[in-house]
Design an enzyme around this catalytic site. Structure first.
Site, PDB file in Angstrom:
ATOM      1  N   THR A   1      -4.144   6.455   2.423  1.00 25.62           N
ATOM      2  CA  THR A   1      -4.011   7.698   2.277  1.00 25.62           C
ATOM      3  C   THR A   1      -4.738   8.041   1.796  1.00 25.62           C
ATOM      4  O   THR A   1      -5.229   9.673   1.354  1.00 25.62           O
ATOM      5  CB  THR A   1      -3.204   8.181   3.774  1.00 25.62           C
ATOM      6  OG1 THR A   1      -2.302   7.049   3.764  1.00 25.62           O
ATOM      7  CG2 THR A   1      -3.945   9.222   3.798  1.00 25.62           C
TER       8      THR A   1
ATOM      9  N   LYS B   1     -11.894  -1.074   7.446  1.00 26.97           N
ATOM     10  CA  LYS B   1      -9.522  -1.144   8.056  1.00 26.97           C
ATOM     11  C   LYS B   1     -10.483  -0.812   9.314  1.00 26.97           C
ATOM     12  O   LYS B   1     -10.928   0.496   9.832  1.00 26.97           O
ATOM     13  CB  LYS B   1      -8.522  -0.296   7.528  1.00 26.97           C
ATOM     14  CG  LYS B   1      -7.575   0.372   8.098  1.00 26.97           C
ATOM     15  CD  LYS B   1      -6.602   1.227   7.019  1.00 26.97           C
ATOM     16  CE  LYS B   1      -6.623   2.363   7.695  1.00 26.97           C
ATOM     17  NZ  LYS B   1      -5.059   2.729   6.942  1.00 26.97           N
TER      18      LYS B   1
ATOM     19  N   ARG C   1       0.634   9.966   0.623  1.00 30.21           N
ATOM     20  CA  ARG C   1       0.762  11.580   1.682  1.00 30.21           C
ATOM     21  C   ARG C   1       2.387  12.069   1.475  1.00 30.21           C
ATOM     22  O   ARG C   1       2.969  13.072   1.906  1.00 30.21           O
ATOM     23  CB  ARG C   1       1.114  10.599   3.031  1.00 30.21           C
ATOM     24  CG  ARG C   1       0.548   9.899   3.997  1.00 30.21           C
ATOM     25  CD  ARG C   1       0.741   9.609   5.080  1.00 30.21           C
ATOM     26  NE  ARG C   1      -0.288   8.127   5.231  1.00 30.21           N
ATOM     27  CZ  ARG C   1      -0.432   7.159   6.254  1.00 30.21           C
ATOM     28  NH1 ARG C   1       1.056   7.793   7.323  1.00 30.21           N
ATOM     29  NH2 ARG C   1      -0.878   6.797   6.947  1.00 30.21           N
TER      30      ARG C   1
ATOM     31  N   GLU D   1       1.287  -1.316  -0.009  1.00 32.04           N
ATOM     32  CA  GLU D   1      -0.064  -0.116   0.138  1.00 32.04           C
ATOM     33  C   GLU D   1       0.996   0.985  -0.019  1.00 32.04           C
ATOM     34  O   GLU D   1       1.783   1.420   0.764  1.00 32.04           O
ATOM     35  CB  GLU D   1      -1.230   0.368   0.984  1.00 32.04           C
ATOM     36  CG  GLU D   1      -1.874   1.168   1.339  1.00 32.04           C
ATOM     37  CD  GLU D   1      -2.275   1.063   2.733  1.00 32.04           C
ATOM     38  OE1 GLU D   1      -3.061   0.286   3.484  1.00 32.04           O
ATOM     39  OE2 GLU D   1      -2.360   1.993   3.186  1.00 32.04           O
TER      40      GLU D   1
HETATM   41  C1  3PG Z   1      -1.738   2.991   7.861  1.00 28.53           C
HETATM   42  O1  3PG Z   1      -2.538   3.992   7.393  1.00 28.53           O
HETATM   43  O2  3PG Z   1      -2.441   1.648   7.965  1.00 28.53           O
HETATM   44  C2  3PG Z   1      -0.859   4.053   9.291  1.00 28.53           C
HETATM   45  O3  3PG Z   1      -0.365   4.717   9.024  1.00 28.53           O
HETATM   46  C3  3PG Z   1       0.335   2.290   9.820  1.00 28.53           C
HETATM   47  O4  3PG Z   1      -0.236   2.923  11.043  1.00 28.53           O
HETATM   48  P1  3PG Z   1       1.644   2.671  11.368  1.00 28.53           P
HETATM   49  O5  3PG Z   1       2.605   3.241  10.782  1.00 28.53           O
HETATM   50  O6  3PG Z   1       1.594   2.934  12.692  1.00 28.53           O
HETATM   51  O7  3PG Z   1       2.114   0.399  11.606  1.00 28.53           O
END
Ligand code: 3PG
Length: 208
Positions: free
Chosen positions: A71, A131, A47, A43
């Site tokens: 995102t 999610k 960002r 994924e």
């Molecule tokens: C996401 O978008 O799923 C999170 O940013 C992942 O979170 P993490 O960086 O704490 O694993």
């Protein structure tokens, strides 16, 4: 990729690496590092400035990886991501517009939710899986267990704060098919070009 194919692939894979790329040149080495480590999902988060191009590069050049866009905050970005080659769309919070656009275009979508109310919006729009984000802040595996007891027909993919010490607890929680996270291919590791380290770490996770 449609929703059914996405669910099948996730059940086999158990983990979605959440990748933040600052430099386009790191996209292919990161994809290859994950692949060598037995992980064929990626994924790439919207960002950073190079996200769209990174998705385009990976989808063209590393065909064994199923690359999606994370995102995603609006339909415009979902369209840009899919045009670039994203096979699935992930959102941090619930956006009915993004979900509906994905459904109309037969693109797999993994919408983010945090609360029972948001889960009910997702159910109304026939979303599954969803999610749970940011899961560690929400209460970790205990929160997932509670949500599963209330919504047993749903499949959850928790994300946010997952790491080596807790991911197995999540995977052993009913209702969870896979976890998302950046811990084994973090922004810092990618910036420092620790691709062998990413492969090593991915191997430990993909073998479980
Ligand atoms: C996401 O978008 O799923 C999170 O940013 C992942 O979170 P993490 O960086 O704490 O694993």
């Amino acid at each position: 990729m449609n929703q059914t194919q996405f669910i099948e692939a996730l059940e086999n894979q158990k983990v979605i690496p959440v990748i933040v790329l600052e430099e386009l040149e790191d996209a292919i080495p990161t994809a290859n590092a994950l692949l060598k480590g037995g992980i064929s999902f990626m994924e790439i988060t919207f960002r950073t400035d190079c996200a769209k191009e990174a998705i385009a590069c990976v989808s063209k050049e590393v065909s064994e990886i199923c690359v999606g866009a994370g995102t995603i905050l609006n339909v415009e970005d979902a369209k840009r991501a899919v045009e670039a080659g994203a096979s699935f769309i992930v959102t941090p919070g619930y956006s009915k517009e993004v979900v509906m656009w994905c459904k109309e275009n037969d693109i797999a979508v993994l919408p983010g939710v945090a609360t029972p109310t948001e889960i009910m919006y997702a159910i109304q729009d026939k979303c599954n899986p969803i999610k749970l984000f940011p899961v560690e802040e929400l209460g970790g595996p205990r929160y997932c267990k509670t949500m599963h007891s209330v919504f047993p027909a749903l499949t959850f993919i928790p994300s946010g704060g997952i790491n080596d010490s807790n991911y197995e607890a999540y995977l052993n929680t009913p209702g969870i098919v896979a976890v998302g996270g950046s811990w084994f291919a973090s922004r810092a590791m990618i910036q420092q070009k620790q691709f062998e380290e990413i492969t090593k770490h991915a191997k430990q996770i993909s073998k479980k």
